[in-house]
Design a protein around this motif. Structure first.
Motif, PDB file in Angstrom:
ATOM      1  N   ALA A 146       9.330   4.273  -8.362  1.00 43.26           N
ATOM      2  CA  ALA A 146       9.691   3.706  -9.877  1.00 43.26           C
ATOM      3  C   ALA A 146      11.143   4.286  -9.829  1.00 43.26           C
ATOM      4  N   GLU A 147      11.747   5.136  -9.486  1.00 42.27           N
ATOM      5  CA  GLU A 147      13.302   5.479  -9.503  1.00 42.27           C
ATOM      6  C   GLU A 147      14.119   3.964  -8.505  1.00 42.27           C
ATOM      7  N   LYS A 148      13.768   4.286  -7.241  1.00 40.29           N
ATOM      8  CA  LYS A 148      13.757   3.462  -6.418  1.00 40.29           C
ATOM      9  C   LYS A 148      14.383   1.987  -7.399  1.00 40.29           C
ATOM     10  N   LEU A 149      12.581   1.693  -7.280  1.00 39.03           N
ATOM     11  CA  LEU A 149      12.689   0.112  -7.772  1.00 39.03           C
ATOM     12  C   LEU A 149      13.625  -0.518  -8.614  1.00 39.03           C
ATOM     13  N   ARG A 150      14.252   0.559  -9.920  1.00 42.42           N
ATOM     14  CA  ARG A 150      14.720   0.152 -11.125  1.00 42.42           C
ATOM     15  C   ARG A 150      16.189   0.568 -10.455  1.00 42.42           C
ATOM     16  N   LEU A 151      16.601   0.275  -9.150  1.00 42.05           N
ATOM     17  CA  LEU A 151      18.049   1.046  -9.509  1.00 42.05           C
ATOM     18  C   LEU A 151      18.022  -0.860  -8.560  1.00 42.05           C
ATOM     19  N   GLU A 189       0.699  -1.291  -0.011  1.00 40.36           N
ATOM     20  CA  GLU A 189       0.141   0.185   0.011  1.00 40.36           C
ATOM     21  C   GLU A 189       1.017   1.324  -0.429  1.00 40.36           C
ATOM     22  N   SER A 190       2.411   1.072  -0.046  1.00 40.49           N
ATOM     23  CA  SER A 190       3.009   2.009   0.312  1.00 40.49           C
ATOM     24  C   SER A 190       4.390   2.060   0.039  1.00 40.49           C
ATOM     25  N   ALA A 191       5.177   2.766  -1.180  1.00 40.69           N
ATOM     26  CA  ALA A 191       6.685   2.590  -1.470  1.00 40.69           C
ATOM     27  C   ALA A 191       7.137   2.415  -0.503  1.00 40.69           C
ATOM     28  N   ASP A 192       6.946   2.713   0.624  1.00 37.43           N
ATOM     29  CA  ASP A 192       7.793   1.665   2.105  1.00 37.43           C
ATOM     30  C   ASP A 192       7.823   0.610   1.864  1.00 37.43           C
ATOM     31  N   ASN A 193       6.687  -0.044   1.909  1.00 31.47           N
ATOM     32  CA  ASN A 193       6.503  -1.695   1.950  1.00 31.47           C
ATOM     33  C   ASN A 193       6.728  -1.809   0.188  1.00 31.47           C
ATOM     34  N   ALA A 194       6.572  -2.041  -0.638  1.00 27.48           N
ATOM     35  CA  ALA A 194       6.947  -1.976  -1.627  1.00 27.48           C
ATOM     36  C   ALA A 194       8.649  -2.268  -1.325  1.00 27.48           C
ATOM     37  N   MET A 195       9.152  -1.334  -1.105  1.00 25.77           N
ATOM     38  CA  MET A 195      10.894  -1.579  -1.296  1.00 25.77           C
ATOM     39  C   MET A 195      10.989  -2.136  -0.162  1.00 25.77           C
ATOM     40  N   ALA A 196      10.693  -2.991   0.917  1.00 28.62           N
ATOM     41  CA  ALA A 196      10.743  -4.408   1.476  1.00 28.62           C
ATOM     42  C   ALA A 196       9.999  -5.409   1.169  1.00 28.62           C
ATOM     43  N   LEU A 197       9.300  -5.486   0.038  1.00 28.37           N
ATOM     44  CA  LEU A 197       9.264  -6.509  -0.839  1.00 28.37           C
ATOM     45  C   LEU A 197       9.957  -6.852  -2.130  1.00 28.37           C
ATOM     46  N   ALA A 198      10.831  -5.335  -2.453  1.00 31.59           N
ATOM     47  CA  ALA A 198      11.655  -6.015  -3.228  1.00 31.59           C
ATOM     48  C   ALA A 198      13.131  -6.535  -2.731  1.00 31.59           C
ATOM     49  N   TYR A 240       3.200   9.900 -17.434  1.00 31.64           N
ATOM     50  CA  TYR A 240       4.001   9.056 -17.151  1.00 31.64           C
ATOM     51  C   TYR A 240       5.951   9.064 -16.815  1.00 31.64           C
ATOM     52  N   PRO A 241       6.059   8.215 -15.408  1.00 26.52           N
ATOM     53  CA  PRO A 241       7.407   9.228 -15.120  1.00 26.52           C
ATOM     54  C   PRO A 241       8.427   7.600 -16.648  1.00 26.52           C
ATOM     55  N   ALA A 242       9.226   7.397 -17.562  1.00 28.18           N
ATOM     56  CA  ALA A 242       9.779   6.462 -18.303  1.00 28.18           C
ATOM     57  C   ALA A 242       9.771   5.251 -17.150  1.00 28.18           C
ATOM     58  N   CYS A 243       9.271   4.195 -18.443  1.00 27.45           N
ATOM     59  CA  CYS A 243       8.982   2.494 -17.970  1.00 27.45           C
ATOM     60  C   CYS A 243       8.943   2.196 -18.747  1.00 27.45           C
ATOM     61  N   ILE A 260      12.932  -9.370  -0.308  1.00 22.04           N
ATOM     62  CA  ILE A 260      12.906  -9.990  -0.466  1.00 22.04           C
ATOM     63  C   ILE A 260      12.252 -11.402  -1.246  1.00 22.04           C
ATOM     64  N   ALA A 261      12.104 -11.109  -2.900  1.00 18.00           N
ATOM     65  CA  ALA A 261      11.792 -11.522  -4.166  1.00 18.00           C
ATOM     66  C   ALA A 261      12.258 -10.768  -4.937  1.00 18.00           C
ATOM     67  N   ASP A 262      12.782 -11.759  -6.029  1.00 21.42           N
ATOM     68  CA  ASP A 262      13.133 -11.389  -7.112  1.00 21.42           C
ATOM     69  C   ASP A 262      11.938 -11.582  -7.719  1.00 21.42           C
ATOM     70  N   LEU A 263      11.969 -10.211  -8.273  1.00 19.94           N
ATOM     71  CA  LEU A 263      10.671  -9.739  -9.019  1.00 19.94           C
ATOM     72  C   LEU A 263      10.208  -9.769 -10.755  1.00 19.94           C
ATOM     73  N   ASP A 264       9.019 -10.138 -11.162  1.00 23.03           N
ATOM     74  CA  ASP A 264       9.425 -10.513 -12.558  1.00 23.03           C
ATOM     75  C   ASP A 264       8.646  -9.261 -13.611  1.00 23.03           C
ATOM     76  N   LEU A 265       7.826  -8.328 -12.374  1.00 28.15           N
ATOM     77  CA  LEU A 265       6.853  -7.431 -12.977  1.00 28.15           C
ATOM     78  C   LEU A 265       6.365  -6.770 -12.044  1.00 28.15           C
ATOM     79  N   ALA A 266       6.474  -5.113 -12.413  1.00 26.60           N
ATOM     80  CA  ALA A 266       5.579  -4.419 -11.114  1.00 26.60           C
ATOM     81  C   ALA A 266       4.839  -3.518 -12.115  1.00 26.60           C
ATOM     82  N   PHE A 267       3.491  -4.092 -11.135  1.00 27.16           N
ATOM     83  CA  PHE A 267       2.225  -1.819 -11.236  1.00 27.16           C
ATOM     84  C   PHE A 267       2.671  -1.219 -10.068  1.00 27.16           C
ATOM     85  N   ILE A 268       2.656  -0.409 -10.727  1.00 25.55           N
ATOM     86  CA  ILE A 268       3.023   0.969  -9.390  1.00 25.55           C
ATOM     87  C   ILE A 268       1.634   2.249  -9.843  1.00 25.55           C
ATOM     88  N   ASP A 269       1.348   2.547  -8.988  1.00 24.66           N
ATOM     89  CA  ASP A 269       0.104   3.607  -9.123  1.00 24.66           C
ATOM     90  C   ASP A 269       1.382   5.124  -8.776  1.00 24.66           C
TER      91      ASP A 269
END
Length: 120
Positions: free
Chosen positions: A67-72, A35-44, A90-93, A46-55
């Protein structure tokens, strides 16, 4: 890819998170929802993601910054932006899924960005 693609869904709106989760699970994906960017980064972490949907429009750290943080953190993970805003903002994605969207549009995104995905 072994098993189901691992997909991250980030949206502060519970109904939108639930909708994406449900459609993705029915399409054969394993879904991690935040539900938040902080929670998303915590999940990132512990998991090797195949795809991410970001509001984009979230309180605190918004979708642009996430999006910037996840890309890094996960440079091989395609990022799909979901928003009610104009696609031009939208940002570059790797892709866009403007709201409201259909099941078929979501499946087209999966087919385009998860090479081994097959409809469930």
């Amino acid at each position: 890819m072994n098993g189901h693609p691992i997909v991250l869904v980030v949206d502060d709106e519970p109904d939108q998170r639930h909708l994406l989760r449900t459609l993705l699970e029915r399409a054969g994906c394993q879904v991690l929802a935040a539900e938040s960017a902080d929670n998303a980064m915590a999940l990132a972490e512990i998991a090797d993601l195949d795809l991410a949907f970001i509001d984009l429009m979230m309180p605190g750290v918004d979708g642009w910054k996430l999006a910037e943080k996840l890309r890094l953190r996960q440079p091989n993970c395609p990022i799909i932006i979901t928003s009610v805003l104009d696609v031009e903002t939208y940002p570059a994605c790797q892709g866009a899924l403007p709201k409201p969207f259909s099941r078929d549009q979501l499946r087209a995104v999966l087919a385009a960005h998860v090479p081994d995905w097959r409809p469930a």
